[in-house]
Scaffold this active site. Structure first.
Site, PDB file in Angstrom:
ATOM      1  N   HIS A 204       9.460  -4.611  -1.005  1.00 11.88           N
ATOM      2  CA  HIS A 204       9.508  -3.173  -0.771  1.00 11.88           C
ATOM      3  C   HIS A 204      10.123  -2.582  -2.027  1.00 11.88           C
ATOM      4  O   HIS A 204      11.262  -2.906  -2.379  1.00 11.88           O
ATOM      5  CB  HIS A 204      10.373  -2.854   0.453  1.00 11.88           C
ATOM      6  CG  HIS A 204      10.627  -1.399   0.644  1.00 11.88           C
ATOM      7  ND1 HIS A 204       9.968  -0.655   1.602  1.00 11.88           N
ATOM      8  CD2 HIS A 204      11.445  -0.534  -0.003  1.00 11.88           C
ATOM      9  CE1 HIS A 204      10.390   0.603   1.534  1.00 11.88           C
ATOM     10  NE2 HIS A 204      11.285   0.704   0.566  1.00 11.88           N
TER      11      HIS A 204
ATOM     12  N   ASP B  97       2.487  -1.595   7.869  1.00 12.22           N
ATOM     13  CA  ASP B  97       3.925  -1.283   7.812  1.00 12.22           C
ATOM     14  C   ASP B  97       4.413  -0.827   9.181  1.00 12.22           C
ATOM     15  O   ASP B  97       5.183   0.128   9.312  1.00 12.22           O
ATOM     16  CB  ASP B  97       4.217  -0.226   6.740  1.00 12.22           C
ATOM     17  CG  ASP B  97       5.697  -0.183   6.364  1.00 12.22           C
ATOM     18  OD1 ASP B  97       6.362  -1.233   6.466  1.00 12.22           O
ATOM     19  OD2 ASP B  97       6.193   0.884   5.989  1.00 12.22           O
TER      20      ASP B  97
END
Length: 264
Positions: free
Chosen positions: A6, A130
């Site tokens: 991320h 996600d």
């Protein structure tokens, strides 16, 4: 093994927290601005090139990152989410409030348009959900106390199939983005192909089916979707996991489960 990142610069986020204005979800994109993502992605690319080790960067959101990543393909692959391909600021924050809050944030149309063009050119490696099924009671907290993230696993395929009907991408591209490329990039055993000896994991789709995405139809625990009310053409109608029917006629077979994946 492949490592996924991320990509946001935590030091910058801490320093910029003052830009997260209480009760104003629109300030989320100001706090977590382009530079917080770009500086992190630039650092990751340098590390990958220097070490000659492959990495995967999750949920890319900016035009600047896309340009940088496309020049550095040797050791780096990347993902984009349907949320960042479909939604845009400021409209999404005005309509959804904290329900549009996620990390990295939904950005303006300039960034969304570049992501969509990159998708159309076949230059995105993976589309990921996600998936973050925060309950309404959590998302209803006053920003920035509200958690970031939105559900996406159930709507990922319908959104991509709708893009196929709009001729943005092909059905083969959908297969690559959601199945074959993840198998190849992460070297996953027995997945990503319809082939003797491979797991019979299949999704049956009806490309002529048109219906609206509705909160009440969400099977996830949170019971909402940022795409509520959106009309899409092209829907999954059945799911087969390892040869067993897991979903059919809008019903989930709760006795069928996937298994932990293994790698080559």
């Amino acid at each position: 093994k492949m490592i996924s990142f991320h990509s946001e610069n935590e030091d910058m986020l801490i320093a910029r927290k003052k830009y997260a204005k209480k009760g104003k979800p629109l300030s989320h994109q100001v706090w977590r601005n382009v530079d917080t993502a770009l500086s992190s992605t630039r650092k990751l690319i340098r590390s990958a090139n220097r070490s000659k080790k492959k990495i995967h960067v999750l949920h890319i959101t900016t035009e600047e990152e896309i340009k940088l990543l496309l020049k550095n393909r040797k050791y780096v692959s990347f993902e984009v989410t349907p949320q960042h391909l479909i939604l845009a600021s400021p409209d999404c924050y005005k309509k959804l409030g904290t329900y549009a809050q996620m990390n990295p944030p939904i950005r303006g149309t300039r960034h969304r348009n570049v992501l969509r063009k990159t998708l159309q050119k076949g230059q995105i490696d993976i589309i990921g959900s996600d998936h973050a099924p925060h309950l309404k009671s959590e998302k209803n907290q006053i920003y920035p106390d509200s958690p970031s993230g939105m559900p996406g696993v159930q709507t990922l395929l319908p959104i991509l199939l709708n893009e196929v009907t709009k001729k943005t991408i092909s059905l083969n591209e959908v297969v690559k983005l959601t199945s074959f490329n993840p198998k190849k990039i992460f070297k996953i055993k027995n997945k990503g192909l319809i082939k003797v000896g491979y797991d019979a994991d299949l999704t049956i789709v009806d490309m002529n089916k048109t219906k609206k995405v509705l909160n009440k139809d969400m099977k996830t625990k949170c019971g909402w979707t940022p795409f509520n009310g959106m009309k899409l053409k092209g829907w999954p109608v059945g799911t087969i996991i390892n040869g067993k029917t897991a979903f059919w006629k809008n019903k989930i077979n709760k006795s069928v489960f996937g298994n932990p994946i293994s790698f080559n």
